[in-house]
Structures are given as structure tokens and as C-alpha cells.
Scaffold this motif. Structure first.
Motif, short mmCIF file in Angstrom:
data_model
loop_
_atom_site.label_atom_id
_atom_site.label_comp_id
_atom_site.label_asym_id
_atom_site.label_seq_id
_atom_site.Cartn_x
_atom_site.Cartn_y
_atom_site.Cartn_z
N TYR A 29 0.83 -1.20 0.00
CA TYR A 29 0.00 0.00 0.00
C TYR A 29 0.87 1.25 0.00
O TYR A 29 0.54 2.25 -0.64
CB TYR A 29 -0.97 0.02 1.19
N LEU A 30 2.01 1.22 0.70
CA LEU A 30 2.90 2.37 0.75
C LEU A 30 3.60 2.56 -0.60
O LEU A 30 3.75 3.68 -1.08
CB LEU A 30 3.92 2.21 1.87
N THR A 31 3.98 1.46 -1.23
CA THR A 31 4.58 1.55 -2.56
C THR A 31 3.60 2.19 -3.53
O THR A 31 3.97 3.06 -4.33
CB THR A 31 5.01 0.15 -3.06
N ARG A 32 2.32 1.80 -3.47
CA ARG A 32 1.31 2.39 -4.35
C ARG A 32 1.14 3.88 -4.06
O ARG A 32 1.02 4.69 -4.98
CB ARG A 32 -0.03 1.66 -4.20
N GLN A 33 1.13 4.26 -2.79
CA GLN A 33 0.97 5.66 -2.42
C GLN A 33 2.15 6.49 -2.93
O GLN A 33 1.96 7.55 -3.54
CB GLN A 33 0.86 5.80 -0.90
N LEU A 34 3.37 6.01 -2.71
CA LEU A 34 4.55 6.75 -3.15
C LEU A 34 4.64 6.82 -4.67
O LEU A 34 5.07 7.83 -5.24
CB LEU A 34 5.82 6.12 -2.56
N THR A 35 4.20 5.77 -5.34
CA THR A 35 4.17 5.76 -6.80
C THR A 35 3.18 6.80 -7.31
O THR A 35 3.46 7.53 -8.28
CB THR A 35 3.81 4.36 -7.34
N THR A 54 1.63 10.50 -18.56
CA THR A 54 2.75 9.84 -17.89
C THR A 54 2.19 8.88 -16.85
O THR A 54 1.24 9.20 -16.14
CB THR A 54 3.66 10.86 -17.17
N ARG A 55 2.79 7.70 -16.79
CA ARG A 55 2.44 6.76 -15.73
C ARG A 55 3.74 6.11 -15.24
O ARG A 55 4.73 6.05 -15.97
CB ARG A 55 1.44 5.72 -16.19
N LEU A 56 3.70 5.64 -14.02
CA LEU A 56 4.86 4.98 -13.42
C LEU A 56 4.53 3.54 -13.10
O LEU A 56 3.47 3.25 -12.55
CB LEU A 56 5.27 5.67 -12.12
N ASP A 57 5.46 2.65 -13.40
CA ASP A 57 5.39 1.26 -12.96
C ASP A 57 6.46 1.09 -11.90
O ASP A 57 7.65 1.19 -12.21
CB ASP A 57 5.66 0.29 -14.12
N PRO A 58 6.05 0.87 -10.65
CA PRO A 58 7.07 0.73 -9.60
C PRO A 58 7.87 -0.56 -9.78
O PRO A 58 7.30 -1.62 -10.05
CB PRO A 58 6.25 0.69 -8.31
N ALA A 59 9.18 -0.46 -9.70
CA ALA A 59 10.04 -1.64 -9.77
C ALA A 59 10.27 -2.17 -8.36
O ALA A 59 10.14 -3.36 -8.11
CB ALA A 59 11.37 -1.29 -10.44
N ARG A 60 10.60 -1.26 -7.43
CA ARG A 60 10.78 -1.65 -6.04
C ARG A 60 10.85 -0.42 -5.15
O ARG A 60 11.21 0.65 -5.61
CB ARG A 60 12.02 -2.51 -5.86
N ALA A 61 10.49 -0.62 -3.92
CA ALA A 61 10.60 0.42 -2.91
C ALA A 61 11.21 -0.22 -1.68
O ALA A 61 10.72 -1.26 -1.21
CB ALA A 61 9.25 1.04 -2.58
N VAL A 62 12.29 0.35 -1.19
CA VAL A 62 12.97 -0.21 -0.03
C VAL A 62 13.20 0.87 1.02
O VAL A 62 13.33 2.05 0.70
CB VAL A 62 14.32 -0.88 -0.40
N ARG A 63 13.23 0.43 2.25
CA ARG A 63 13.46 1.33 3.38
C ARG A 63 14.86 1.08 3.93
O ARG A 63 15.28 -0.06 4.08
CB ARG A 63 12.43 1.05 4.47
#
Length: 180
Positions: free
Chosen positions: A35-41, A109-118
Motif C-alpha cells: 500500500y505504501l509503494t502504491r501511495q509513493l508511486t 505519464t504513468r509509473l510502474d514501480p520496480a521496487r521500494a525499499v526502506r
């Protein structure tokens, strides 16, 4: 009778134990929740979409400043100023794929998230940006890898940086001399 390990054998056994990864020790930065990855994307996409839209001439364009917050995620003041400069430059430069050619008529423009790391108080989102700008009877389509850096303080998240990861890429929605 129990025979003690020979010294060389003991050293090999200890080295093997130390070299073997422990299930309790994590070497990579942990991925963030979906859910956080989607929000940041979504936040990063909004950020880039504003620049893409600046390429299309509109007389009734929304001239408000860069928002200071998107979906509860703050935009750092430095990055907001940089974004405002980029939008102004994109609005005033040649808005056509070639000098003197037909003007851009639409941009998406659209983004496809590859990865999100903390990692500590930082969250890094890597994504592939897909931008399509239309003109006359044609279109320009680009795909570019980008990295967005967010800082966390408690529950607050702030977008603090973004950059293109492909060294030879020249995204159509980036200013000529990026200052980010």
C-alpha cells in the motif's frame, strides 16, 4: 571415547558457520508494504505528470504552485522550487518534437514501480516512467528509469529527491539542464 576436533577442522567448521547467512540477519534493505509503494508511486507520478502537461500549450492551464503535499506525502521546499523552475522552462521552450514542427497536443505519464525499499529514515522508490506525448498525427513514447527518495520522520513522509537512472536518457518532460 570422544575425540576432540583437530584444530584445522574446528577452524573450518567455525568459518563455515560465520559465512552461512543467518535467517535472523537481513542484509538487504527491507521492502516497504504494497500500500505504501502504491501511495509513493502515485505521488511520484503526480510530480512527473505536472511536467508532462507543461509541454502541451493550454491557455486555461492551472497556474497554481507545486502542491506542498500529495496524498499525505509532503514535497520538500527545495524539490518544489526545482519542480516549479522545470515546469516554467517546459512551458516556454519549443513544444514540438522537432523545431518548427507541429505542437504537442497531449501528454500522459504513468509509473510502474520496480521496487521500494526502506533504509533507516529513507525510502527509495525505483520506477519506470512511461511518457507519451502526441502531436499532429504522431506521438513520442519514452520509457525511463527513475529513482525517488523519500525521508520519513515518524508517520510523516517527504519526497526529497528524484533523478533519472539511465545515464543516456533525455526525458522529454525534463528541463534541458536538470537541477534536481
Amino acid at each position: 571415547m570422544v575425540r576432540p576436533w583437530p584444530r584445522a577442522g574446528l577452524a573450518v567448521a567455525l568459518a563455515a558457520c560465520l559465512a552461512a547467512p543467518s535467517s535472523g540477519v537481513r542484509r538487504d534493505s527491507p521492502a516497504v508494504e504494497d500500500y505504501l509503494t502504491r501511495q509513493l508511486t502515485a505521488v511520484a507520478s503526480t510530480f512527473l505528470q505536472r511536467r508532462s502537461q507543461a509541454l502541451v500549450p493550454h491557455h486555461d492551464r492551472d497556474r497554481r504552485d507545486m502542491p506542498t503535499e500529495v496524498l499525505g506525502v509532503r514535497i520538500s521546499p527545495k524539490l518544489a522550487r526545482s519542480q516549479a523552475r522545470a515546469v516554467r522552462e517546459l512551458e516556454t521552450r519549443n513544444r514540438a518534437p522537432v523545431e518548427g514542427g507541429p505542437a504537442y497536443t497531449g501528454a500522459r505519464t504513468r509509473l510502474d514501480p520496480a521496487r521500494a525499499v526502506r533504509s533507516g529514515d529513507r525510502i527509495t522508490l525505483e520506477a519506470v516512467e512511461h511518457t507519451e506525448v502526441r502531436y499532429g498525427g504522431g506521438k513520442v513514447v519514452q520509457s525511463v528509469r527513475r529513482r525517488f527518495v523519500f525521508r520519513t520522520r515518524g508517520e510523516q513522509i517527504t519526497l526529497v529527491a528524484e533523478r533519472v537512472l539511465d545515464p543516456d536518457a533525455h526525458p522529454v518532460n525534463d528541463p534541458v539542464i536538470p537541477d534536481r
